[in-house]
Design a protein around this motif. Structure first.
Motif, PDB file in Angstrom:
ATOM      1  N   HIS A   1       0.911  -1.216  -0.084  1.00 50.68           N
ATOM      2  CA  HIS A   1       0.110  -0.073   0.006  1.00 50.68           C
ATOM      3  C   HIS A   1       0.845   1.162  -0.126  1.00 50.68           C
ATOM      4  O   HIS A   1       0.485   2.264  -0.491  1.00 50.68           O
ATOM      5  CB  HIS A   1      -1.208   0.023   1.120  1.00 50.68           C
ATOM      6  N   GLU A   2       1.959   1.161   0.551  1.00 53.11           N
ATOM      7  CA  GLU A   2       2.945   2.375   0.666  1.00 53.11           C
ATOM      8  C   GLU A   2       3.371   2.690  -0.819  1.00 53.11           C
ATOM      9  O   GLU A   2       3.585   3.705  -1.122  1.00 53.11           O
ATOM     10  CB  GLU A   2       3.962   2.081   1.658  1.00 53.11           C
ATOM     11  N   ALA A   3       3.711   1.390  -1.431  1.00 55.76           N
ATOM     12  CA  ALA A   3       4.558   1.807  -2.992  1.00 55.76           C
ATOM     13  C   ALA A   3       3.238   2.307  -3.800  1.00 55.76           C
ATOM     14  O   ALA A   3       3.630   3.022  -4.604  1.00 55.76           O
ATOM     15  CB  ALA A   3       4.978   0.376  -3.240  1.00 55.76           C
TER      16      ALA A   3
ATOM     17  N   TYR B   1      -2.498   6.327  -5.683  1.00 56.95           N
ATOM     18  CA  TYR B   1      -3.885   6.719  -5.236  1.00 56.95           C
ATOM     19  C   TYR B   1      -4.192   8.154  -5.101  1.00 56.95           C
ATOM     20  O   TYR B   1      -5.118   8.631  -5.295  1.00 56.95           O
ATOM     21  CB  TYR B   1      -4.043   5.708  -3.666  1.00 56.95           C
ATOM     22  N   ALA B   2      -3.156   9.093  -4.507  1.00 52.79           N
ATOM     23  CA  ALA B   2      -3.342  10.265  -4.424  1.00 52.79           C
ATOM     24  C   ALA B   2      -3.340  11.054  -5.710  1.00 52.79           C
ATOM     25  O   ALA B   2      -4.245  11.896  -5.934  1.00 52.79           O
ATOM     26  CB  ALA B   2      -1.936  10.743  -3.591  1.00 52.79           C
ATOM     27  N   GLU B   3      -2.729  10.442  -6.611  1.00 49.52           N
ATOM     28  CA  GLU B   3      -3.059  11.127  -8.015  1.00 49.52           C
ATOM     29  C   GLU B   3      -4.331  11.076  -8.573  1.00 49.52           C
ATOM     30  O   GLU B   3      -4.874  12.029  -9.100  1.00 49.52           O
ATOM     31  CB  GLU B   3      -1.890  10.383  -9.091  1.00 49.52           C
ATOM     32  N   PHE B   4      -5.000   9.757  -8.276  1.00 53.02           N
ATOM     33  CA  PHE B   4      -6.278   9.688  -8.648  1.00 53.02           C
ATOM     34  C   PHE B   4      -7.583  10.184  -7.690  1.00 53.02           C
ATOM     35  O   PHE B   4      -8.838   9.930  -7.707  1.00 53.02           O
ATOM     36  CB  PHE B   4      -6.544   8.153  -9.202  1.00 53.02           C
ATOM     37  N   ASP B   5      -6.899  10.547  -6.614  1.00 53.24           N
ATOM     38  CA  ASP B   5      -7.700  10.929  -5.444  1.00 53.24           C
ATOM     39  C   ASP B   5      -8.485   9.868  -4.913  1.00 53.24           C
ATOM     40  O   ASP B   5      -9.715   9.837  -4.665  1.00 53.24           O
ATOM     41  CB  ASP B   5      -8.667  12.158  -5.742  1.00 53.24           C
ATOM     42  N   LEU B   6      -7.704   8.813  -4.764  1.00 56.58           N
ATOM     43  CA  LEU B   6      -8.323   7.546  -4.143  1.00 56.58           C
ATOM     44  C   LEU B   6      -8.043   7.325  -3.001  1.00 56.58           C
ATOM     45  O   LEU B   6      -6.724   7.398  -2.293  1.00 56.58           O
ATOM     46  CB  LEU B   6      -8.081   6.311  -5.065  1.00 56.58           C
ATOM     47  N   ASP B   7      -8.878   6.415  -1.763  1.00 58.64           N
ATOM     48  CA  ASP B   7      -8.602   6.167  -0.432  1.00 58.64           C
ATOM     49  C   ASP B   7      -7.972   4.659  -0.497  1.00 58.64           C
ATOM     50  O   ASP B   7      -8.616   3.830  -0.600  1.00 58.64           O
ATOM     51  CB  ASP B   7     -10.017   6.303   0.309  1.00 58.64           C
TER      52      ASP B   7
ATOM     53  N   GLY C   1      -6.953   3.331   2.010  1.00 61.12           N
ATOM     54  CA  GLY C   1      -7.466   2.598   3.211  1.00 61.12           C
ATOM     55  C   GLY C   1      -8.765   2.029   3.162  1.00 61.12           C
ATOM     56  O   GLY C   1      -9.309   1.227   3.792  1.00 61.12           O
ATOM     57  N   ALA C   2      -9.532   2.270   1.945  1.00 54.07           N
ATOM     58  CA  ALA C   2     -10.610   1.640   1.661  1.00 54.07           C
ATOM     59  C   ALA C   2     -10.462   0.506   0.383  1.00 54.07           C
ATOM     60  O   ALA C   2     -11.555  -0.062   0.076  1.00 54.07           O
ATOM     61  CB  ALA C   2     -11.637   2.559   0.884  1.00 54.07           C
ATOM     62  N   VAL C   3      -9.330   0.014   0.350  1.00 55.09           N
ATOM     63  CA  VAL C   3      -9.071  -1.088  -0.738  1.00 55.09           C
ATOM     64  C   VAL C   3      -9.760  -2.364  -0.338  1.00 55.09           C
ATOM     65  O   VAL C   3      -9.320  -2.931   1.061  1.00 55.09           O
ATOM     66  CB  VAL C   3      -7.485  -1.357  -0.823  1.00 55.09           C
ATOM     67  N   PRO C   4     -10.545  -2.982  -1.054  1.00 52.68           N
ATOM     68  CA  PRO C   4     -11.029  -4.310  -0.375  1.00 52.68           C
ATOM     69  C   PRO C   4     -10.249  -5.304  -0.519  1.00 52.68           C
ATOM     70  O   PRO C   4      -9.504  -5.546  -1.330  1.00 52.68           O
ATOM     71  CB  PRO C   4     -12.491  -4.501  -1.165  1.00 52.68           C
ATOM     72  N   GLU C   5     -10.339  -6.154   0.444  1.00 44.76           N
ATOM     73  CA  GLU C   5      -9.431  -7.513   0.550  1.00 44.76           C
ATOM     74  C   GLU C   5      -9.983  -8.512  -0.376  1.00 44.76           C
ATOM     75  O   GLU C   5     -11.449  -8.700  -0.096  1.00 44.76           O
ATOM     76  CB  GLU C   5      -8.925  -8.026   2.002  1.00 44.76           C
ATOM     77  N   GLY C   6      -9.480  -9.431  -0.991  1.00 42.41           N
ATOM     78  CA  GLY C   6      -9.880 -10.158  -1.849  1.00 42.41           C
ATOM     79  C   GLY C   6      -9.029 -11.065  -2.544  1.00 42.41           C
ATOM     80  O   GLY C   6      -7.728 -10.896  -2.782  1.00 42.41           O
ATOM     81  N   PRO C   7      -9.216 -12.349  -2.811  1.00 44.75           N
ATOM     82  CA  PRO C   7      -8.025 -13.571  -3.184  1.00 44.75           C
ATOM     83  C   PRO C   7      -7.993 -13.250  -4.634  1.00 44.75           C
ATOM     84  O   PRO C   7      -6.602 -13.377  -5.120  1.00 44.75           O
ATOM     85  CB  PRO C   7      -8.849 -14.742  -3.023  1.00 44.75           C
ATOM     86  N   GLY C   8      -8.774 -12.465  -5.418  1.00 43.00           N
ATOM     87  CA  GLY C   8      -8.338 -12.367  -6.820  1.00 43.00           C
ATOM     88  C   GLY C   8      -8.472 -13.628  -7.566  1.00 43.00           C
ATOM     89  O   GLY C   8      -8.999 -13.483  -9.131  1.00 43.00           O
ATOM     90  N   ARG C   9      -8.074 -14.791  -7.350  1.00 39.63           N
ATOM     91  CA  ARG C   9      -7.835 -16.046  -8.037  1.00 39.63           C
ATOM     92  C   ARG C   9      -8.124 -17.270  -6.930  1.00 39.63           C
ATOM     93  O   ARG C   9      -7.618 -17.024  -5.695  1.00 39.63           O
ATOM     94  CB  ARG C   9      -6.527 -16.430  -8.568  1.00 39.63           C
ATOM     95  N   ARG C  10      -8.832 -18.042  -7.514  1.00 40.38           N
ATOM     96  CA  ARG C  10      -9.228 -19.313  -6.603  1.00 40.38           C
ATOM     97  C   ARG C  10      -8.536 -20.554  -7.002  1.00 40.38           C
ATOM     98  O   ARG C  10      -8.661 -20.981  -8.275  1.00 40.38           O
ATOM     99  CB  ARG C  10     -10.683 -19.392  -6.255  1.00 40.38           C
ATOM    100  N   PRO C  11      -8.133 -21.409  -6.061  1.00 36.48           N
ATOM    101  CA  PRO C  11      -7.486 -22.632  -6.438  1.00 36.48           C
ATOM    102  C   PRO C  11      -8.540 -23.534  -6.974  1.00 36.48           C
ATOM    103  O   PRO C  11      -9.777 -23.622  -6.196  1.00 36.48           O
ATOM    104  CB  PRO C  11      -6.589 -22.800  -5.349  1.00 36.48           C
ATOM    105  N   PHE C  12      -8.127 -24.496  -7.471  1.00 39.38           N
ATOM    106  CA  PHE C  12      -9.142 -25.732  -7.613  1.00 39.38           C
ATOM    107  C   PHE C  12      -9.318 -26.496  -6.322  1.00 39.38           C
ATOM    108  O   PHE C  12      -8.378 -26.982  -5.823  1.00 39.38           O
ATOM    109  CB  PHE C  12      -8.765 -26.899  -8.675  1.00 39.38           C
TER     110      PHE C  12
END
Length: 356
Positions: free
Chosen positions: A85-87, A92-98, A100-111
């Motif tokens: 998040h620090e990187a 995020y600041a450039e696009f005026d996004l928060d 801290g509001a990033v939703p956690e999610g796996p993105g991909r699921r294994p079989f």
């Protein structure tokens, strides 16, 4: 018995499963053209997978390859997430996004057993895996309904491992291939080699049918792969600009531009090495970065940046997956791509009969 006969297809042309870039439409089109269409399921819920398979079965009786990932979900690592998040904070600041509001999610699921339960009623003819193979009990369930099992290898050692653990055929994935590397016995990118170097080495090491993948986009590439011991080819990038794919307009433009000549392996979009067109994010953070969290945890924090940039017509933060040979990316039907690739089969047969 030939691999095409084993898989129940007319042509030794497999469409690479490309999660996020395609669905049932592309699989249907390739199947109807005589190749093996594929449905990527790593980003699908069991219900979404079932909907896609219903659509495929309604449109064609031809065999289909259903593809899954076999990664081990990582343990939560708050420190690693904080570094990530620090990187990304300046963007995020450039696009005026928060951030801290990033939703956690796996993105991909294994079989897993839930996915297998949802898959079983469809009894697909082919099931393929990336990042190794699932646990023995799951593999046994898949084979019990008669499915042929394919899996990706990026080194000789991985091919030998797959041969010893139940694969029926091996997809030999060269360094040129777009999207995620199938590597699973190592996380060291320097172990990766090109398709035409890897293929004959694997041919000497294992006694299973081989499917060449990576950098193959036209008839000459098919002929070369078959001459080096492959029984079939798997092609992904050449299908991405077909009307049956689901890639964004931004991705399509990039694939048909000079930008497609510059690709690199990056872990920024998911946490695992994957080949894509070089973007601003890859240039500024370095395509391979120690700050990216373990696969697939990088995805969640990238998603808001991608959405914000794409809303402005930019692919700066988009995973523009592509192999090293996007030369055949054209807005033609998937059937036309299959027909072009099939010319290589005839070319290889002609050379075999008339070697001089």
């Amino acid at each position: 018995m030939s691999l095409t006969h084993t898989l129940g297809i007319t042509l030794p042309v497999l469409q690479a499963p490309m999660a996020g870039a395609q669905g049932s439409e592309l699989a249907i089109a390739v199947a109807r053209a005589g190749g093996l269409g594929a449905l990527p399921c790593a980003m699908l819920s069991p219900s979404a997978m079932a909907e896609e398979l219903i659509a495929i079965r309604a449109a064609t009786a031809a065999p289909v390859n259903v593809n899954f990932f076999c990664h081990a979900p990582p343990a939560p690592d708050p420190d690693a997430q904080a570094r990530w998040h620090e990187a990304l904070a300046p963007y995020y600041a450039e696009f005026d996004l928060d951030i801290g509001a990033v939703p956690e999610g796996p993105g991909r699921r294994p079989f897993d057993h839930e996915a297998c339960d949802a898959l079983a009623p469809f009894r697909p003819e082919v099931v393929s895996f990336h990042f190794g193979l699932p646990e023995a009990a799951l593999l046994e369930r898949v084979k019990a309904w008669g499915a042929r099992v394919l899996a990706s290898a990026t080194t000789v050692q991985e091919a030998e491992w797959l041969a010893a653990h139940g694969a029926d055929a091996i997809i030999v994935q060269g360094l040129e291939a777009g999207g995620h590397r199938g590597m699973f016995l190592t996380d060291e990118p320097t172990t990766q080699v090109g398709t035409l170097a890897l293929l004959p080495q694997v041919r000497e090491a294992v006694d299973l049918p081989l499917i060449a993948a990576g950098g193959i986009a036209d008839a000459s590439g098919v002929a070369a792969a078959l001459a080096l011991g492959a029984e079939a080819v798997q092609v992904g990038t050449a299908f991405l600009c077909c009307p049956e794919s689901r890639v964004s307009a931004i991705h399509r433009r990039a694939l048909m531009s000079e930008a497609a000549r510059h690709t690199a392996l990056t872990n920024l979009y998911s946490g695992r090495p994957a080949r894509g067109i070089v973007t601003r994010l890859m240039r500024e953070l370095g395509p391979m970065s120690d700050v990216a969290p373990a696969f697939p945890l990088a995805t969640a924090a990238i998603a808001p940046l991608r959405a914000a940039a794409e809303a402005q017509g930019s692919g700066d933060f988009s995973p523009l997956w592509a192999g090293q040979n996007a030369s055949r990316c054209r807005e033609v039907s998937a059937a036309e791509v299959v027909q072009e690739l099939a010319k290589g089969v005839h070319e290889a047969a002609s050379v075999a009969v008339n070697p001089h």
